[in-house]
Design an enzyme around this catalytic site. Structure first.
Site, PDB file in Angstrom:
ATOM      1  N   LYS A  54      -6.971   3.435  -3.345  1.00 33.03           N
ATOM      2  CA  LYS A  54      -7.422   3.425  -1.948  1.00 33.03           C
ATOM      3  C   LYS A  54      -7.661   4.855  -1.494  1.00 33.03           C
ATOM      4  O   LYS A  54      -6.892   5.763  -1.842  1.00 33.03           O
ATOM      5  CB  LYS A  54      -6.345   2.731  -1.106  1.00 33.03           C
ATOM      6  CG  LYS A  54      -6.577   2.700   0.389  1.00 33.03           C
ATOM      7  CD  LYS A  54      -5.425   1.947   1.070  1.00 33.03           C
ATOM      8  CE  LYS A  54      -5.477   2.058   2.585  1.00 33.03           C
ATOM      9  NZ  LYS A  54      -4.338   1.369   3.237  1.00 33.03           N
TER      10      LYS A  54
ATOM     11  N   LYS B 112     -10.493   0.348  -2.576  1.00 34.15           N
ATOM     12  CA  LYS B 112     -10.369   0.108  -1.137  1.00 34.15           C
ATOM     13  C   LYS B 112     -10.661   1.383  -0.354  1.00 34.15           C
ATOM     14  O   LYS B 112      -9.841   2.299  -0.326  1.00 34.15           O
ATOM     15  CB  LYS B 112      -8.964  -0.406  -0.790  1.00 34.15           C
ATOM     16  CG  LYS B 112      -8.751  -0.649   0.714  1.00 34.15           C
ATOM     17  CD  LYS B 112      -7.344  -1.153   0.999  1.00 34.15           C
ATOM     18  CE  LYS B 112      -7.087  -1.263   2.502  1.00 34.15           C
ATOM     19  NZ  LYS B 112      -5.711  -1.739   2.812  1.00 34.15           N
TER      20      LYS B 112
ATOM     21  N   ASP C 159       0.860  -1.185   0.000  1.00 32.46           N
ATOM     22  CA  ASP C 159       0.000   0.000   0.000  1.00 32.46           C
ATOM     23  C   ASP C 159       0.896   1.234   0.000  1.00 32.46           C
ATOM     24  O   ASP C 159       1.454   1.612   1.047  1.00 32.46           O
ATOM     25  CB  ASP C 159      -0.906   0.011   1.229  1.00 32.46           C
ATOM     26  CG  ASP C 159      -1.995  -1.060   1.177  1.00 32.46           C
ATOM     27  OD1 ASP C 159      -1.738  -2.123   0.578  1.00 32.46           O
ATOM     28  OD2 ASP C 159      -3.075  -0.853   1.754  1.00 32.46           O
TER      29      ASP C 159
END
Length: 308
Positions: free
Chosen positions: A208, A244, A145
């Site tokens: 995300k 996400k 991430d």
């Protein structure tokens, strides 16, 4: 392809009105609710990103990742043999080895995700970001991430943002890359859409919303804009990119609403751990409480769900 973003306009009032309607959607009940909640569990990135993380609390997190819902509750729902686990365990790079070893010890193949690239601020040199990514992959992380440099968005340096994300993607190698946009710090919904597009063009497997450390994290207006970008990118290229939301998602009702929104905007095929994740640290506790109530008809006491 700068032409995709040069004339982007987002009708903010319309997006906000749509988001308000989303909040009022009637939630599902009974067995349907239990089914949606179990689906949400399989899409959770169970996360610990604290300065006081230790091997012991990471081991505990990994055990919970493999056994997210009490076995007797799953048996009551006839779901005990379905292999229900969370989608991934997410930790800092320094704790990746602990998580990998803990999951291996319990015979579990849940992927370990690691935040990297100057998380959470992104205010580190690109060389340092790339080195951190490579180390996390070397330690055993199968998902990375990363977090973008917000200044590149705020100053309109789209080619610079593309190049930064592209190099991060290259550093990830075989690992999946989720690009954190930190939407609460991008200034406008138009910037959110543009940053989403650039991240996908640069090879992101997921986009995300947030690090979870900003003042404003995952919100429905941002979710709508990012999902519309994903849909447009899919129409243009045929490539499916995951989504996400992360940060501030704490209740089972919120989790179900996010699932419904994904189904509404992107379709059923996105409702899998391969294309949808929920970034959360405390969400699983509330989901297990709701399932406990569904099965037993009473509210769980603290000792009933000790591992939560």
């Amino acid at each position: 392809e700068l032409g995709w973003i040069s004339k982007v306009h987002v009708n903010r009032p319309a997006v906000v009105r749509h988001a308000e309607r989303i909040k009022k959607w009637r939630t599902v009940k009974g067995n349907w609710q239990a089914a949606w909640l179990l689906k949400a569990v399989t899409c959770i990135d169970l996360t610990t990103l604290s300065g006081d993380d230790t091997p012991s609390n990471v081991h505990r997190l990994c055990f919970k990742a493999k056994h997210p819902i009490r076995e007797d509750l799953l048996k009551a729902l006839d779901m005990h043999d379905k292999g229900i686990t969370v989608g991934a365990v997410c930790v800092y790079p320094a704790r990746v080895t602990d998580a990998v070893n803990a999951l291996k010890a319990v015979g579990c193949n849940i992927p370990v995700a690691s935040v990297a690239a100057g998380f959470p601020s992104g205010q580190t040199p690109l060389e340092t970001k790339l080195a951190e990514i490579k180390l996390a992959v070397e330690y055993g992380a199968r998902e990375i991430d990363i977090v973008i440099s917000r200044s590149l968005v705020l100053t309109g340096q789209w080619e610079g943002l593309y190049e930064e994300i592209r190099q991060c993607r290259e550093a990830c190698g075989e690992a999946h890359m989720k690009t954190i946009l930190a939407t609460g710090e991008l200034g406008s919904l138009a910037n959110v859409y543009k940053a989403s597009m650039i991240a996908m063009m640069a090879g992101s497997d997921f986009i995300k919303t947030s690090t979870g450390k900003e003042v404003e994290n995952a919100t429905f207006p941002v979710g709508v804009v990012m999902m519309r970008a994903i849909r447009e990118f899919y129409w243009q290229t045929g490539n499916k990119v995951g989504f996400k939301p992360a940060g501030g998602i704490r209740t089972a009702k919120e989790a179900i609403t996010w699932l419904m929104l994904v189904k509404e905007e992107l379709g059923v095929e996105w409702l899998t751990p391969e294309l949808f994740r929920l970034g959360a640290s405390s969400l699983l506790e509330d989901i297990e409480k709701q399932i406990f109530y569904h099965v037993t008809g009473s509210y769980a006491l603290r000792h009933d769900l000790a591992m939560a």
